[in-house]
Design an enzyme around this catalytic site. Structure first.
Site, mmCIF file in Angstrom:
data_model
loop_
_atom_site.group_PDB
_atom_site.id
_atom_site.type_symbol
_atom_site.label_atom_id
_atom_site.label_comp_id
_atom_site.label_asym_id
_atom_site.label_seq_id
_atom_site.Cartn_x
_atom_site.Cartn_y
_atom_site.Cartn_z
ATOM 1 N N LYS A 52 0.842 -1.207 0.000
ATOM 2 C CA LYS A 52 0.000 0.000 0.000
ATOM 3 C C LYS A 52 0.872 1.249 0.000
ATOM 4 C CE LYS A 52 -3.846 -2.480 2.033
ATOM 5 N NZ LYS A 52 -4.647 -2.882 3.193
ATOM 6 N N GLN A 96 -4.856 -1.635 9.264
ATOM 7 C CA GLN A 96 -4.769 -2.974 8.669
ATOM 8 C C GLN A 96 -5.434 -4.004 9.588
ATOM 9 O OE1 GLN A 96 -3.685 -3.550 5.590
ATOM 10 N NE2 GLN A 96 -4.035 -5.732 5.743
ATOM 11 N N ASP A 119 -10.976 2.748 3.448
ATOM 12 C CA ASP A 119 -11.271 1.316 3.350
ATOM 13 C C ASP A 119 -12.754 1.067 3.071
ATOM 14 O OD1 ASP A 119 -9.365 -0.718 3.477
ATOM 15 O OD2 ASP A 119 -9.037 -0.439 5.629
HETATM 16 N N1 GUN Z 1 -7.084 -7.028 5.767
HETATM 17 C C1 GUN Z 1 -7.411 -7.789 4.687
HETATM 18 N N2 GUN Z 1 -7.958 -7.032 3.728
HETATM 19 C C2 GUN Z 1 -7.980 -5.761 4.205
HETATM 20 C C3 GUN Z 1 -8.417 -4.519 3.655
HETATM 21 O O1 GUN Z 1 -8.923 -4.417 2.532
HETATM 22 N N3 GUN Z 1 -8.245 -3.445 4.452
HETATM 23 C C4 GUN Z 1 -7.709 -3.532 5.693
HETATM 24 N N4 GUN Z 1 -7.611 -2.416 6.415
HETATM 25 N N5 GUN Z 1 -7.296 -4.655 6.228
HETATM 26 C C5 GUN Z 1 -7.426 -5.765 5.483
#
Ligand code: GUN
Length: 278
Positions: A52, A96, A119
């Site tokens: 990211k 996350q 998100d």
């Molecule tokens: N963990 C697995 N997929 C995601 C996601 O799309 N966003 C976040 N914040 N955590 C995750």
């Protein structure tokens, strides 16, 4: 031979479009910055977080990262989120998941200012999606829609069966497919006659978290199959929720794992970050 839906290529195309857009917005003095928060050092999460941050750098979005120890308390994490909510230089906040068991994920998601919820997990974002008003879309289901649009998959009027009903994928996926005027069925672990229901699908979207669960007995000849799962098998090879080799000869188009849905999640996160500048 089924057409391979190439998520790697399509995600790169989206990132390049966003990069150009960010450069143009920068000319107007607009910037964006994403705060990425990770609690603990789960190796898979560390890879996602790194990807990211790299995507932000590629597109021209700022990023700051907060790598907190596993022992961080819920109060400490909530205090950081309040600080980031108030920080003007931060436009998007990503925590996350999963979080350590002693932290209540729902409380954390609720604490994020909806105007920074890139998100798309906050109940305000989920509610906006449900009633079709403006809000951040959750990245993975939004990525699936882009994959289909950019591969020429017609959605309107089609029978779409979604396997899985999570808040992150299954449920928002159903809302987005409805928006595309598909006829949507959501199935789950208690669904009776799952094979028969899946066999009705023109578009089958699978997000159940079980390696190679869907085989040729679940798919109609000529269907489009989207595989959201990702699993690491012994010997390190990756696979999805769909048994690709068994299903591929029967379908008109399918996403591979890796290189299908996975790269799209980050591309759509970047789109949400750029949305804060538009
Ligand atoms: N963990 C697995 N997929 C995601 C996601 O799309 N966003 C976040 N914040 N955590 C995750």
């Amino acid at each position: 031979m089924a057409k391979l839906i190439d998520g790697k290529r399509i995600s790169q195309e989206i990132k390049d479009e966003l990069k150009a857009e960010v450069a143009a917005l920068a000319q107007q003095g607009k910037t964006a910055s994403l705060a990425v928060v990770q609690v603990g050092a789960d190796p898979a999460s560390s890879v996602y977080v790194r990807n990211k941050k790299n995507a932000c750098a590629y597109i021209g979005i700022g990023s700051e990262s907060y790598e907190l120890p596993e022992e961080t308390t819920e109060e400490e994490l909530l205090a950081l989120i309040q600080e980031l909510n108030q920080k003007e230089e931060v436009h998007g906040i990503l925590v996350q998941l999963p979080l350590p068991a002693h932290i209540d994920e729902e409380k954390v998601i609720l604490a994020i200012d909806p105007s920074k919820d890139v998100d798309g997990f906050h109940p305000q974002s989920a509610g906006a999606l449900m009633i079709g008003s403006k809000g951040f879309l959750p990245c993975t289901p939004a990525g699936v829609i882009q994959l289909m649009k950019r591969s020429g998959v017609e959605m309107e009027g089609k029978n779409c069966v979604i396997v899985g009903r999570s808040n992150i994928v299954g449920k928002p996926m159903a809302m987005l497919m409805l928006r595309e005027n598909a006829t949507v069925t959501v199935t789950h672990s208690r669904t009776k006659n799952l094979k028969e229901v899946c066999k009705q699908a023109d578009i089958l979207i699978v997000a159940i978290g079980k390696p190679k669960f869907i085989n040729e007995e679940y798919v109609k000849e000529g269907a489009v199959v989207i595989d959201v799962g990702i699993h690491r098998l012994e010997g390190k090879k990756l696979c999805g929720d769909v048994d690709f080799d068994a299903v591929e000869p029967h379908v008109s188009a399918i996403t591979p794992v890796p290189g299908g849905v996975g790269p799209m999640t980050i591309a759509m996160l970047m789109d949400n970050c750029v949305e804060t500048m538009r």
